[in-house]
Design a protein around this motif. Structure first.
Motif, PDB file in Angstrom:
ATOM      1  N   VAL A   1       0.852  -1.182   0.000  1.00  0.00           N
ATOM      2  CA  VAL A   1       0.000   0.000   0.000  1.00  0.00           C
ATOM      3  C   VAL A   1       0.882   1.224   0.000  1.00  0.00           C
ATOM      4  CG1 VAL A   1      -1.826   1.242   1.206  1.00  0.00           C
ATOM      5  CG2 VAL A   1      -1.792  -1.265   1.228  1.00  0.00           C
ATOM      6  N   SER A   2       0.684   2.045  -0.974  1.00  0.00           N
ATOM      7  CA  SER A   2       1.479   3.263  -1.070  1.00  0.00           C
ATOM      8  C   SER A   2       1.062   4.220   0.019  1.00  0.00           C
ATOM      9  CB  SER A   2       1.289   3.921  -2.439  1.00  0.00           C
ATOM     10  OG  SER A   2       1.654   3.025  -3.464  1.00  0.00           O
ATOM     11  N   PRO A   3       2.022   4.899   0.537  1.00  0.00           N
ATOM     12  CA  PRO A   3       1.657   5.881   1.566  1.00  0.00           C
ATOM     13  C   PRO A   3       0.794   6.977   0.965  1.00  0.00           C
ATOM     14  CG  PRO A   3       3.932   6.159   0.889  1.00  0.00           C
ATOM     15  CD  PRO A   3       3.458   4.882   0.268  1.00  0.00           C
ATOM     16  N   VAL A   4      -0.125   7.422   1.688  1.00  0.00           N
ATOM     17  CA  VAL A   4      -1.064   8.438   1.237  1.00  0.00           C
ATOM     18  C   VAL A   4      -0.387   9.792   1.313  1.00  0.00           C
ATOM     19  CG1 VAL A   4      -3.307   9.518   1.647  1.00  0.00           C
ATOM     20  CG2 VAL A   4      -3.008   7.053   1.996  1.00  0.00           C
ATOM     21  N   ASP A   5      -0.367  10.454   0.131  1.00  0.00           N
ATOM     22  CA  ASP A   5       0.222  11.784   0.079  1.00  0.00           C
ATOM     23  C   ASP A   5      -0.846  12.791   0.436  1.00  0.00           C
ATOM     24  OD1 ASP A   5       1.667  14.025  -0.334  1.00  0.00           O
ATOM     25  OD2 ASP A   5       1.995  13.736  -2.479  1.00  0.00           O
ATOM     26  N   PRO A   6      -0.665  13.514   1.513  1.00  0.00           N
ATOM     27  CA  PRO A   6      -1.715  14.477   1.879  1.00  0.00           C
ATOM     28  C   PRO A   6      -1.901  15.559   0.836  1.00  0.00           C
ATOM     29  CG  PRO A   6       0.253  14.791   3.210  1.00  0.00           C
ATOM     30  CD  PRO A   6       0.445  13.516   2.468  1.00  0.00           C
ATOM     31  N   VAL A   7      -0.850  15.852   0.064  1.00  0.00           N
ATOM     32  CA  VAL A   7      -0.994  16.902  -0.942  1.00  0.00           C
ATOM     33  C   VAL A   7      -1.907  16.449  -2.067  1.00  0.00           C
ATOM     34  CG1 VAL A   7       0.268  18.359  -2.575  1.00  0.00           C
ATOM     35  CG2 VAL A   7       1.279  17.773  -0.357  1.00  0.00           C
ATOM     36  N   SER A   8      -1.787  15.109  -2.437  1.00  0.00           N
ATOM     37  CA  SER A   8      -2.624  14.610  -3.519  1.00  0.00           C
ATOM     38  C   SER A   8      -4.085  14.552  -3.142  1.00  0.00           C
ATOM     39  CB  SER A   8      -2.145  13.214  -3.937  1.00  0.00           C
ATOM     40  OG  SER A   8      -2.296  12.309  -2.858  1.00  0.00           O
ATOM     41  N   GLN A   9      -4.344  14.475  -1.805  1.00  0.00           N
ATOM     42  CA  GLN A   9      -5.739  14.449  -1.387  1.00  0.00           C
ATOM     43  C   GLN A   9      -6.391  15.825  -1.461  1.00  0.00           C
ATOM     44  OE1 GLN A   9      -5.680  12.688   2.507  1.00  0.00           O
ATOM     45  NE2 GLN A   9      -5.725  10.591   1.706  1.00  0.00           N
ATOM     46  N   ALA A  10      -5.538  16.813  -1.585  1.00  0.00           N
ATOM     47  CA  ALA A  10      -6.105  18.158  -1.688  1.00  0.00           C
ATOM     48  C   ALA A  10      -6.742  18.345  -3.052  1.00  0.00           C
ATOM     49  CB  ALA A  10      -5.017  19.211  -1.459  1.00  0.00           C
ATOM     50  N   LYS A  11      -7.572  19.289  -3.201  1.00  0.00           N
ATOM     51  CA  LYS A  11      -8.285  19.553  -4.455  1.00  0.00           C
ATOM     52  C   LYS A  11      -7.310  20.043  -5.509  1.00  0.00           C
ATOM     53  CE  LYS A  11     -12.179  22.060  -6.417  1.00  0.00           C
ATOM     54  NZ  LYS A  11     -13.255  23.023  -6.151  1.00  0.00           N
ATOM     55  N   SER A  12      -7.292  19.365  -6.716  1.00  0.00           N
ATOM     56  CA  SER A  12      -6.378  19.732  -7.795  1.00  0.00           C
ATOM     57  C   SER A  12      -6.781  21.092  -8.345  1.00  0.00           C
ATOM     58  CB  SER A  12      -6.405  18.691  -8.907  1.00  0.00           C
ATOM     59  OG  SER A  12      -6.023  17.432  -8.402  1.00  0.00           O
ATOM     60  N   PRO A  13      -5.772  21.923  -8.661  1.00  0.00           N
ATOM     61  CA  PRO A  13      -6.126  23.230  -9.230  1.00  0.00           C
ATOM     62  C   PRO A  13      -6.661  23.085 -10.651  1.00  0.00           C
ATOM     63  CG  PRO A  13      -3.746  22.899  -9.243  1.00  0.00           C
ATOM     64  CD  PRO A  13      -4.341  21.748  -8.457  1.00  0.00           C
ATOM     65  N   ALA A  14      -7.432  23.991 -11.138  1.00  0.00           N
ATOM     66  CA  ALA A  14      -8.006  23.960 -12.478  1.00  0.00           C
ATOM     67  C   ALA A  14      -6.905  24.105 -13.527  1.00  0.00           C
ATOM     68  CB  ALA A  14      -9.036  25.086 -12.631  1.00  0.00           C
ATOM     69  N   LEU A  15      -7.031  23.339 -14.650  1.00  0.00           N
ATOM     70  CA  LEU A  15      -6.041  23.405 -15.709  1.00  0.00           C
ATOM     71  C   LEU A  15      -6.124  24.758 -16.415  1.00  0.00           C
ATOM     72  CD1 LEU A  15      -6.455  19.847 -17.261  1.00  0.00           C
ATOM     73  CD2 LEU A  15      -4.672  20.656 -15.692  1.00  0.00           C
ATOM     74  N   PRO A  16      -4.970  25.274 -16.882  1.00  0.00           N
ATOM     75  CA  PRO A  16      -5.011  26.572 -17.583  1.00  0.00           C
ATOM     76  C   PRO A  16      -5.735  26.452 -18.910  1.00  0.00           C
ATOM     77  CG  PRO A  16      -2.830  25.586 -17.732  1.00  0.00           C
ATOM     78  CD  PRO A  16      -3.612  24.749 -16.756  1.00  0.00           C
ATOM     79  N   ARG A  17      -6.418  27.476 -19.321  1.00  0.00           N
ATOM     80  CA  ARG A  17      -7.134  27.484 -20.582  1.00  0.00           C
ATOM     81  C   ARG A  17      -6.166  27.678 -21.738  1.00  0.00           C
ATOM     82  NH1 ARG A  17     -11.746  31.885 -19.936  1.00  0.00           N
ATOM     83  NH2 ARG A  17      -9.902  33.093 -19.325  1.00  0.00           N
ATOM     84  N   THR A  18      -6.456  27.005 -22.843  1.00  0.00           N
ATOM     85  CA  THR A  18      -5.615  27.101 -24.023  1.00  0.00           C
ATOM     86  C   THR A  18      -6.457  27.463 -25.232  1.00  0.00           C
ATOM     87  OG1 THR A  18      -5.877  24.727 -24.464  1.00  0.00           O
ATOM     88  CG2 THR A  18      -3.969  25.404 -23.136  1.00  0.00           C
ATOM     89  N   GLY A  19      -5.763  27.825 -26.321  1.00  0.00           N
ATOM     90  CA  GLY A  19      -6.456  28.146 -27.553  1.00  0.00           C
ATOM     91  C   GLY A  19      -7.260  29.425 -27.453  1.00  0.00           C
ATOM     92  N   VAL A  20      -8.383  29.419 -28.142  1.00  0.00           N
ATOM     93  CA  VAL A  20      -9.223  30.616 -28.154  1.00  0.00           C
ATOM     94  C   VAL A  20      -9.780  30.913 -26.773  1.00  0.00           C
ATOM     95  CG1 VAL A  20     -11.286  31.661 -29.189  1.00  0.00           C
ATOM     96  CG2 VAL A  20      -9.800  30.201 -30.563  1.00  0.00           C
ATOM     97  N   ALA A  21     -10.002  29.860 -25.972  1.00  0.00           N
ATOM     98  CA  ALA A  21     -10.562  30.074 -24.633  1.00  0.00           C
ATOM     99  C   ALA A  21      -9.624  30.864 -23.740  1.00  0.00           C
ATOM    100  CB  ALA A  21     -10.886  28.725 -23.994  1.00  0.00           C
ATOM    101  N   ALA A  22      -8.318  30.863 -24.044  1.00  0.00           N
ATOM    102  CA  ALA A  22      -7.363  31.598 -23.216  1.00  0.00           C
ATOM    103  C   ALA A  22      -7.362  33.088 -23.522  1.00  0.00           C
ATOM    104  CB  ALA A  22      -5.961  31.026 -23.414  1.00  0.00           C
ATOM    105  N   LEU A  23      -8.029  33.491 -24.602  1.00  0.00           N
ATOM    106  CA  LEU A  23      -8.053  34.898 -24.969  1.00  0.00           C
ATOM    107  C   LEU A  23      -9.081  35.650 -24.132  1.00  0.00           C
ATOM    108  CD1 LEU A  23      -7.965  34.493 -28.866  1.00  0.00           C
ATOM    109  CD2 LEU A  23      -6.035  34.917 -27.346  1.00  0.00           C
ATOM    110  N   SER A  24      -8.891  36.928 -24.126  1.00  0.00           N
ATOM    111  CA  SER A  24      -9.876  37.767 -23.448  1.00  0.00           C
ATOM    112  C   SER A  24     -11.161  37.796 -24.270  1.00  0.00           C
ATOM    113  CB  SER A  24      -9.316  39.181 -23.286  1.00  0.00           C
ATOM    114  OG  SER A  24      -9.076  39.756 -24.558  1.00  0.00           O
ATOM    115  N   PRO A  25     -12.283  38.152 -23.678  1.00  0.00           N
ATOM    116  CA  PRO A  25     -13.553  38.155 -24.437  1.00  0.00           C
ATOM    117  C   PRO A  25     -13.494  38.980 -25.715  1.00  0.00           C
ATOM    118  CG  PRO A  25     -13.986  38.357 -22.090  1.00  0.00           C
ATOM    119  CD  PRO A  25     -12.488  38.447 -22.248  1.00  0.00           C
ATOM    120  N   ARG A  26     -12.799  40.104 -25.690  1.00  0.00           N
ATOM    121  CA  ARG A  26     -12.725  40.933 -26.894  1.00  0.00           C
ATOM    122  C   ARG A  26     -12.011  40.204 -28.028  1.00  0.00           C
ATOM    123  NH1 ARG A  26      -9.564  46.501 -26.428  1.00  0.00           N
ATOM    124  NH2 ARG A  26      -7.891  45.004 -26.043  1.00  0.00           N
ATOM    125  N   TYR A  27     -10.887  39.534 -27.707  1.00  0.00           N
ATOM    126  CA  TYR A  27     -10.153  38.805 -28.738  1.00  0.00           C
ATOM    127  C   TYR A  27     -10.888  37.525 -29.148  1.00  0.00           C
ATOM    128  CZ  TYR A  27      -6.204  41.941 -28.083  1.00  0.00           C
ATOM    129  OH  TYR A  27      -5.401  43.034 -28.032  1.00  0.00           O
TER     130      TYR A  27
END
Length: 273
Positions: free
Chosen positions: A43-69
């Motif tokens: 049994v692998s030791p439980v990493d307390p950091v992995s149990q924390a909520k993963s941050p949201a992935l960065p947006r790419t492509g057109v979604a990464a642009l501002s609304p105007r662009y």
């Protein structure tokens, strides 16, 4: 003195007890043996950091642009899609049979399509060839002894036919190069073999260089000397109709003989071999 020994039956025996020694204190009962551990996957030791909520992935492509662009990118994509649809529609109308749209907007369609997007095929019910057209060539060859020899007519189309027969994957060059070169010449020249338009000299040079190359490759006399002039002719023969049709056509070949062409110095010296 009697009171010193009158402590009752539960009194502890001192050094003067009848045994003469001090009794050892009672020891604790032994611990039970550990239960056997069954072999199991580690049994692998439980990493307390992995149990924390993963941050949201960065947006790419057109979604990464501002609304105007994002609005600008959407408009650009829409313009590209509209241009592609208009182009496909223009090309379709240029090869389609005559209809109301082409009659009313034929000039605009031609200006859009020609000359960059010209099509040399018909989309609906193309008329198959009903004639066999062969390209033949002969040459004036300067021999090493200084004499000039004129070769016989070499049927280049027949050579291509023999190369295609029995071949599972004949090359596009063998099938179409010579035929397309002759088509290019006939569409840019009149019946008097004079060029029409700016592409006439180009079509003549293209056909001449092909036949010179083929003569150096397949004609024994040409290989011994230097080709000075070439002459091309086409032989057109009707394809015989099926027996059940009852149609009668002539099987006599019709020749179109082109003038003698002087081979340029680079071609005569083997530049197209």
């Amino acid at each position: 003195m009697d009171d010193a020994y009158d402590e009752g039956a539960d009194a502890r025996h001192g050094p003067d007890s009848p045994s003469g020694t001090r009794p050892e204190p009672e020891s604790a009962p032994p611990a039970p043996p550990p239960a056997p551990v069954s072999p199991a996957a580690p049994v692998s030791p439980v990493d307390p950091v992995s149990q924390a909520k993963s941050p949201a992935l960065p947006r790419t492509g057109v979604a990464a642009l501002s609304p105007r662009y994002q609005v600008g990118a959407a408009l650009a994509l829409a313009l590209v899609a509209v241009a592609a649809c208009v182009h496909l529609g223009m090309v379709f109308l240029s090869v389609a049979p005559a209809n109301t749209v082409t009659k009313q907007h034929g000039k605009a369609i031609e200006e859009w399509v020609y000359p960059e997007f010209e099509q040399n095929w018909k989309l609906f019910a193309p008329n198959p060839l009903q004639q066999n057209i062969a390209v033949q060539v002969r040459a004036d060859v300067l021999m090493p002894d200084g004499t000039t020899t004129t070769t016989g007519w070499n049927d280049l189309s027949a050579q291509d036919g023999r190369a295609i027969d029995g071949s599972l994957l004949p090359s596009h060059t063998v099938q179409n190069e010579l035929r397309r070169a002759l088509d290019f010449f006939t569409t840019t020249h009149g019946t008097d073999n004079r060029p029409i338009g700016l592409r006439g000299s180009l079509s003549e040079q293209y056909l001449r260089r092909i036949v010179v190359m083929r003569m150096y490759e397949g004609d024994a006399t040409s290989r011994k000397g230097t080709i000075e002039r070439v002459q091309v002719r086409s032989s057109t023969t009707n394809v015989p109709p099926p027996d059940w049709s009852g149609e009668k056509v002539s099987d006599t070949p019709v020749y179109r003989v082109l003038p003698w062409w002087t081979v340029t110095a680079d071609e005569a010296n083997g530049g197209v071999r």
